[in-house]
Design an enzyme around this catalytic site. Sequence first.
Site, PDB file in Angstrom:
ATOM      1  N   ASP A 195       0.832  -1.209   0.000  1.00  0.00           N
ATOM      2  CA  ASP A 195       0.000   0.000   0.000  1.00  0.00           C
ATOM      3  C   ASP A 195       0.863   1.255   0.000  1.00  0.00           C
ATOM      4  O   ASP A 195       0.464   2.297  -0.515  1.00  0.00           O
ATOM      5  CB  ASP A 195      -1.027   0.012   1.144  1.00  0.00           C
ATOM      6  CG  ASP A 195      -0.438  -0.229   2.512  1.00  0.00           C
ATOM      7  OD1 ASP A 195       0.598  -0.913   2.616  1.00  0.00           O
ATOM      8  OD2 ASP A 195      -1.012   0.273   3.501  1.00  0.00           O
ATOM      9  N   ASP A 196       2.098   1.150   0.527  1.00  0.00           N
ATOM     10  CA  ASP A 196       3.057   2.261   0.389  1.00  0.00           C
ATOM     11  C   ASP A 196       3.373   2.498  -1.085  1.00  0.00           C
ATOM     12  O   ASP A 196       3.480   3.652  -1.527  1.00  0.00           O
ATOM     13  CB  ASP A 196       4.381   1.954   1.085  1.00  0.00           C
ATOM     14  CG  ASP A 196       4.246   1.658   2.559  1.00  0.00           C
ATOM     15  OD1 ASP A 196       3.800   0.541   2.886  1.00  0.00           O
ATOM     16  OD2 ASP A 196       4.569   2.537   3.377  1.00  0.00           O
TER      17      ASP A 196
ATOM     18  N   HIS B 198      -4.479   0.956   2.967  1.00  0.00           N
ATOM     19  CA  HIS B 198      -4.380   1.883   4.107  1.00  0.00           C
ATOM     20  C   HIS B 198      -3.620   3.168   3.783  1.00  0.00           C
ATOM     21  O   HIS B 198      -4.128   4.279   3.955  1.00  0.00           O
ATOM     22  CB  HIS B 198      -3.689   1.173   5.279  1.00  0.00           C
ATOM     23  CG  HIS B 198      -4.284  -0.150   5.620  1.00  0.00           C
ATOM     24  ND1 HIS B 198      -5.457  -0.275   6.318  1.00  0.00           N
ATOM     25  CD2 HIS B 198      -3.880  -1.416   5.353  1.00  0.00           C
ATOM     26  CE1 HIS B 198      -5.748  -1.543   6.489  1.00  0.00           C
ATOM     27  NE2 HIS B 198      -4.803  -2.259   5.903  1.00  0.00           N
TER      28      HIS B 198
HETATM   29 CA   LIG Z   1       3.274   1.489   5.200  1.00  0.00          CA
END
Ligand SMILES: [Ca+2]
Length: 312
Positions: free
Chosen positions: A17-18, A237
């Site tokens: 998700d990064d 996220h």
């Molecule tokens: Ca992260």
Amino acid sequence: MELVAKKIILDCDPGIDDAMAIAYALGSPNLDLVGITTVAGNVSLDKTTANALRLREFLGAADMPVFAGCAMPLLRPALTAEHVHGLDGLGGAALPPPGGVAAPEHASDFIIDTIRRAPGEITLVAIGPLTNIALALRREPALTAQVRDFVIMGGSTTRGNVTPAAEFNIAADPEAAAVVFSAGWTVTMVGLDVTLQAVANKAVTDRLSALGRLAEVLLLPSLGAYADDEIGYPAVHDLCAVAHVARPDLLGLRPARVEVETAGRWTSGMTVTDFRAPAGDCNALVATTIDVPALWDTVHDAYSRLSVTGAN
Ligand SMILES: [Ca+2]
């Protein structure tokens, strides 16, 4: 009216998700990414740093500076999440090894120096454990007054994901999170309350699949391997925190007092959130609602602006 893109520093631990958040930051016309700093988290620091370098090259931003930070939490043994993000941190995405290397400066020095040189201009966004940020605050307490805004993906007002009480980024380094929340600034906390709603379901991945090599090489293989057997589809996220900076209308925020539990036998890493605290005691703006369709619209728009490079 000409749009002035917000300058941001992204502190991260890529991480699937990064990776999606980095791609968004590079593509969004509302954001001007000035540097990427890395921290140990989802995988070890050498891997999160290598992944940041692989991503900048793949995403057509080979000149974007990357600075490595802390390899360990402040006090605790490392907590990683290979079972969620794969052994190398990017799931099934087979990006080539990095061609370049990280800049020699420590991540916390880059954060301190860059924000000091442009007071009030730079938004700091942390989407990994808060070790680098805590270190920067200990070395330069004036950071709290010099930063434009400080936004994290982390925490939760209700439940955790690593334990019933704690979300991963806080659980991985609760002492760092405690330093960060008590520093005297306002933390915009984008936690599981909203990010668990931002799932890449089949309709989302079908839409993303039209994005050519970005989808084929990065998005679909990494999302396909991104384990979240609880809700069936992966929740993106970190993307929510970065998208909030570009599009503040996506999230509903409420002021609160947030304390980080560092001593609890069952609750270590919990973000204990008091929405009834008097205004003068509030240290956070906590995200409580999210416009998920609008999130995916802005993500799709940002991704479609990227010129993905990298050999076949
Ligand atoms: Ca992260």
